[in-house]
Enzyme design. Structure first.
Site, mmCIF file in Angstrom:
data_model
loop_
_atom_site.group_PDB
_atom_site.id
_atom_site.type_symbol
_atom_site.label_atom_id
_atom_site.label_comp_id
_atom_site.label_asym_id
_atom_site.label_seq_id
_atom_site.Cartn_x
_atom_site.Cartn_y
_atom_site.Cartn_z
ATOM 1 N N SER A 254 43.471 -0.828 53.029
ATOM 2 C CA SER A 254 43.837 -1.638 51.865
ATOM 3 C C SER A 254 45.343 -1.796 51.780
ATOM 4 O O SER A 254 45.835 -2.527 50.933
ATOM 5 C CB SER A 254 43.311 -0.979 50.588
ATOM 6 O OG SER A 254 43.730 0.354 50.541
ATOM 7 N N HIS B 64 38.296 -6.071 54.847
ATOM 8 C CA HIS B 64 38.655 -5.374 53.610
ATOM 9 C C HIS B 64 37.635 -5.643 52.502
ATOM 10 O O HIS B 64 37.520 -6.761 52.004
ATOM 11 C CB HIS B 64 40.067 -5.815 53.171
ATOM 12 C CG HIS B 64 40.560 -5.075 51.973
ATOM 13 N ND1 HIS B 64 41.260 -5.672 50.957
ATOM 14 C CD2 HIS B 64 40.429 -3.766 51.617
ATOM 15 C CE1 HIS B 64 41.550 -4.766 50.046
ATOM 16 N NE2 HIS B 64 41.057 -3.614 50.416
ATOM 17 N N GLU C 244 38.033 -9.655 52.688
ATOM 18 C CA GLU C 244 39.214 -10.250 53.318
ATOM 19 C C GLU C 244 39.147 -9.927 54.811
ATOM 20 O O GLU C 244 39.131 -8.749 55.189
ATOM 21 C CB GLU C 244 40.498 -9.698 52.688
ATOM 22 C CG GLU C 244 40.715 -10.221 51.271
ATOM 23 C CD GLU C 244 41.944 -9.636 50.571
ATOM 24 O OE1 GLU C 244 42.662 -10.389 49.899
ATOM 25 O OE2 GLU C 244 42.178 -8.413 50.692
ATOM 26 N N ASN D 228 45.005 -7.289 46.650
ATOM 27 C CA ASN D 228 45.756 -6.098 46.231
ATOM 28 C C ASN D 228 47.208 -6.421 45.906
ATOM 29 O O ASN D 228 47.814 -5.792 45.042
ATOM 30 C CB ASN D 228 45.711 -5.023 47.321
ATOM 31 C CG ASN D 228 44.409 -4.240 47.284
ATOM 32 O OD1 ASN D 228 43.624 -4.374 46.343
ATOM 33 N ND2 ASN D 228 44.172 -3.441 48.299
HETATM 34 N N1 CAA Z 1 27.663 0.850 43.134
HETATM 35 C C1 CAA Z 1 26.649 -0.043 43.204
HETATM 36 N N2 CAA Z 1 26.362 -0.911 42.213
HETATM 37 C C2 CAA Z 1 27.099 -0.838 41.100
HETATM 38 C C3 CAA Z 1 28.157 0.066 40.955
HETATM 39 C C4 CAA Z 1 28.424 0.951 42.033
HETATM 40 N N3 CAA Z 1 29.423 1.829 41.997
HETATM 41 N N4 CAA Z 1 28.725 -0.125 39.729
HETATM 42 C C5 CAA Z 1 28.037 -1.113 39.135
HETATM 43 N N5 CAA Z 1 27.075 -1.547 39.966
HETATM 44 C C6 CAA Z 1 26.113 -2.632 39.728
HETATM 45 C C7 CAA Z 1 25.117 -2.263 38.666
HETATM 46 O O1 CAA Z 1 23.999 -1.618 39.220
HETATM 47 C C8 CAA Z 1 24.770 -3.607 38.066
HETATM 48 O O2 CAA Z 1 23.826 -4.269 38.895
HETATM 49 P P1 CAA Z 1 22.657 -5.172 38.249
HETATM 50 O O3 CAA Z 1 23.341 -6.111 37.285
HETATM 51 O O4 CAA Z 1 22.102 -5.871 39.425
HETATM 52 O O5 CAA Z 1 21.729 -4.240 37.613
HETATM 53 C C9 CAA Z 1 26.061 -4.406 38.182
HETATM 54 O O6 CAA Z 1 26.842 -3.747 39.199
HETATM 55 C C10 CAA Z 1 26.814 -4.427 36.886
HETATM 56 O O7 CAA Z 1 27.059 -3.071 36.537
HETATM 57 P P2 CAA Z 1 27.031 -2.513 35.056
HETATM 58 O O8 CAA Z 1 26.142 -3.357 34.206
HETATM 59 O O9 CAA Z 1 26.785 -1.042 35.100
HETATM 60 O O10 CAA Z 1 28.516 -2.595 34.597
HETATM 61 P P3 CAA Z 1 29.431 -3.836 34.399
HETATM 62 O O11 CAA Z 1 28.716 -5.082 34.042
HETATM 63 O O12 CAA Z 1 30.460 -3.322 33.493
HETATM 64 O O13 CAA Z 1 30.089 -4.068 35.845
HETATM 65 C C11 CAA Z 1 31.650 -3.679 37.529
HETATM 66 C C12 CAA Z 1 30.690 -3.041 36.553
HETATM 67 C C13 CAA Z 1 30.885 -4.486 38.558
HETATM 68 C C14 CAA Z 1 32.393 -2.541 38.238
HETATM 69 C C15 CAA Z 1 32.645 -4.634 36.747
HETATM 70 O O14 CAA Z 1 33.230 -3.927 35.707
HETATM 71 C C16 CAA Z 1 33.733 -5.201 37.612
HETATM 72 O O15 CAA Z 1 33.561 -6.210 38.284
HETATM 73 N N6 CAA Z 1 34.935 -4.564 37.582
HETATM 74 C C17 CAA Z 1 36.074 -4.959 38.393
HETATM 75 C C18 CAA Z 1 36.067 -4.139 39.661
HETATM 76 C C19 CAA Z 1 37.210 -4.488 40.573
HETATM 77 O O16 CAA Z 1 38.199 -5.081 40.202
HETATM 78 N N7 CAA Z 1 37.080 -4.081 41.849
HETATM 79 C C20 CAA Z 1 38.110 -4.305 42.834
HETATM 80 C C21 CAA Z 1 39.087 -3.181 42.831
HETATM 81 S S1 CAA Z 1 40.354 -3.411 44.046
HETATM 82 C C22 CAA Z 1 39.674 -2.819 45.476
HETATM 83 O O17 CAA Z 1 38.622 -2.265 45.516
HETATM 84 C C23 CAA Z 1 40.463 -3.049 46.707
HETATM 85 C C24 CAA Z 1 41.307 -1.954 47.124
HETATM 86 O O18 CAA Z 1 41.653 -1.932 48.284
HETATM 87 C C25 CAA Z 1 41.855 -0.976 46.193
#
Ligand code: CAA
Length: 523
Positions: free
Chosen positions: A119, A140, A152, A190
């Site tokens: 990342s 990524h 990515e 990122n």
């Molecule tokens: N693993 C698998 N599935 C997951 C999960 C996990 N850790 N967390 C949530 N889910 C799934 C749930 O099972 C649910 O699925 P269904 O709708 O099919 O039942 C769905 O995702 C939505 O989850 P929730 O209802 O529990 O929660 P939510 O609606 O609040 O969504 C979230 C959770 C998807 C994490 C949402 O908050 C989100 O999109 N957050 C932003 C995350 C983000 O920005 N990620 C990128 C970070 S940067 C990165 O990763 C790159 C790097 O190099 C650092």
């Protein structure tokens, strides 16, 4: 190239998520982790995630068994000899990654692809350590890997076109959207996300606002799926610091220098969800969320004031939409059954200064002789917080000056709650809370487009599919208004003297109507 058999090296949170994605797409996966404890923790993470899908009715028992049966844990890289593609998801240290890659070079067929999920590190530097650098691209994924749709695909000057094509096709087969990017620090997502998260950490450490208010400002005020401090916990504070250090080396400037608090929390072992605590604390019972959910709505116990003075922003400071909003606010307060006067000489329980995003409560409050009773109120760009759901209540920013009393702040909270709005509290600094976070973030996106690293569409795709934004930064800019962006950034630039906030020429051009904000019109 036909990819049927894959390997994942490193079975932490991301590795386990990526192995799950492969197995669910029908590929046979060997998941390798040298440390036996990490291997079994990773396998049970994957298993828990699949079982959750069964309990939610997304998978049948038979499908679960089939998918789980495709994953084979492996204690050593030697078990990967039959793989067509291996992705390394080991710690973000160049030496560690290079050691893994050269071990893979010994074991794999020469035609196999070795992808890196780095990342932050240079894919070129990682690839250069391989005997076959043309077959070492970046792939990524985003956390949580099973959910986020972006991959990515990072190519370097060394990448063979056939390798880029094979990885792109694989990402599509996994149900993801591949986006081809060149090897540059932070790639697209990122490089935009981390400075914004860093800014939020700095606002918290400088007591600009509380943790819960910062996160609520973003979810309710901008409509993003998570607040920045909760997202830092999800990504990991140590990982975030590592990415920021790379960005700081490449780009320099205050946006990228890690907030001291991020380092302190990392040093203390509070690295976020994976360690059980970061900005929030996490419990075994609720592994997916904070043990104590954010105190979203500040149950204000203070009585609603019966009489309120509403002061307009000083002439010139709030001309335009904000003074219109002050008039609108006065009628909303009156409609809620509260007696409202615009005359500062009248004795009332509370003084509301209808400030603009530049802030400035103290001047008008002191001029009215009511410094202790005065609270600034600002309604940040209406409509942004509704995301795609469309139906969230408005958000109000309450702003205290150094002389505002606790009583006045509590009374203002009760007033705003009576008006049916949610509340965040901000220090009286340029941009306030929503504007400071939002427009600085949009500025980074515009600068990236102006640099030619990506297009406006590239920015929006990265942030909607990689980070779950309901609308990407360029669309947010179009909806918030480029003139508003210039106004807020201009105030932040003047107030802090930091060139990182100066409105860039391309933004000034959008604001002057020289060209429409791409992707923002007609939808
Ligand atoms: N693993 C698998 N599935 C997951 C999960 C996990 N850790 N967390 C949530 N889910 C799934 C749930 O099972 C649910 O699925 P269904 O709708 O099919 O039942 C769905 O995702 C939505 O989850 P929730 O209802 O529990 O929660 P939510 O609606 O609040 O969504 C979230 C959770 C998807 C994490 C949402 O908050 C989100 O999109 N957050 C932003 C995350 C983000 O920005 N990620 C990128 C970070 S940067 C990165 O990763 C790159 C790097 O190099 C650092």
């Amino acid at each position: 190239m036909d990819i049927r058999e894959v390997g994942v090296v490193g079975l932490g949170t991301m590795g386990a998520g990526i192995a799950e994605v492969f197995a669910r797409a029908g590929l046979r996966v060997t998941a390798v982790e040298a440390d036996a404890g990490t291997l079994s923790a990773g396998v049970s993470l994957l298993d828990r995630s699949l079982r959750k899908l069964v309990s939610r009715g997304r998978l049948t028992q038979d499908e679960y068994a089939e998918i789980a049966g495709r994953v084979r844990p492996g204690p050593a890289i030697a078990t990967l000899s039959g793989a067509d593609l291996v992705i390394e998801v080991v710690p973000e240290q160049l030496a560690v990654k290079r050691a893994v890659i050269s071990e893979l070079d010994q074991v794999l067929r020469p035609s196999a692809i070795i992808a890196t999920n780095t990342s932050s590190l240079s894919v070129t530097s990682i690839a250069a350590g391989s005997a076959h650098p043309g077959r070492v691209p970046g792939m990524h994924f985003f956390n949580p890997a099973p959910v986020m749709r972006l991959v990515e695909v990072v190519t370097t000057v060394l990448t063979e076109p056939a390798t880029a094509a094979a990885v792109t096709a694989l990402a599509t087969r996994l149900g993801k959207t591949p986006v081809l990017v060149n090897d540059r620090a932070g790639f697209v997502a990122n490089a935009l996300l981390l400075p914004y998260l860093n800014h939020a950490a700095r606002l918290f450490e400088t007591k600009h606002a509380t943790r819960d208010d910062i996160d609520l400002a973003v979810t309710a005020g901008i409509g993003l799926p998570m607040g920045p401090l909760a997202l830092l916990d999800l990504i990991g504070l140590d990982t975030s610091v590592a990415i920021l250090e790379v960005l700081a080396r490449e780009f320099g400037g205050t946006r990228y220098a890690p907030a001291p608090l991020l380092r302190r929390l990392t040093d203390a072992g509070r690295t976020g969800r994976k360690s059980g605590a970061g900005f929030y604390e996490y419990s075994e019972e609720r592994p997916g969320g904070p043990a104590r959910p954010p105190d979203e709505d500040h149950a204000d116990l203070s009585p609603v004031p019966g009489t309120v003075t509403l002061i307009d922003p000083p002439a010139g400071a709030g001309a335009g939409p904000h003074s219109d909003r002050a008039a609108e606010l006065a009628s909303q307060i009156a409609a809620a059954g509260i007696s409202v006067t615009r005359n500062p000489a009248h004795a009332t329980e509370l003084v509301i200064v209808a400030i603009g995003p530049e802030g400035g409560v103290l001047g008008p409050a002191t001029a009215a002789g009511r410094a202790a009773d005065a609270v600034g109120l600002h309604l940040p760009v209406p409509g942004l917080g509704s995301g795609t759901a469309g139906q969230s209540p408005g958000l109000a920013e309450l702003v205290r000056s150094p002389l505002t009393s606790d009583r006045a702040l509590a009374a203002a909270g009760a007033l705003v709650a009576r008006l049916g709005m949610r509340v965040v509290r901000s220090a009286d600094r340029p941009g306030l809370l929503v504007g400071a976070l939002l427009f600085a973030h949009l500025r980074d996106a515009i600068a990236m487009v102006a640099d030619g690293y990506t297009t406006p569409e590239g920015v929006d795709t990265a942030m909607t599919l990689g980070c779950g934004y309901p609308r990407g930064p360029m669309r947010l800019l179009a909806d918030a208004g480029p003139q508003e962006a210039v106004r807020v950034l201009g105030a932040m630039h003047r107030g802090y003297g930091d060139p990182a906030f100066a409105p860039p020429p391309l933004l000034r051009d959008y604001a002057a109507g020289g060209q429409p904000v791409p992707g923002g019109t007609g939808t």
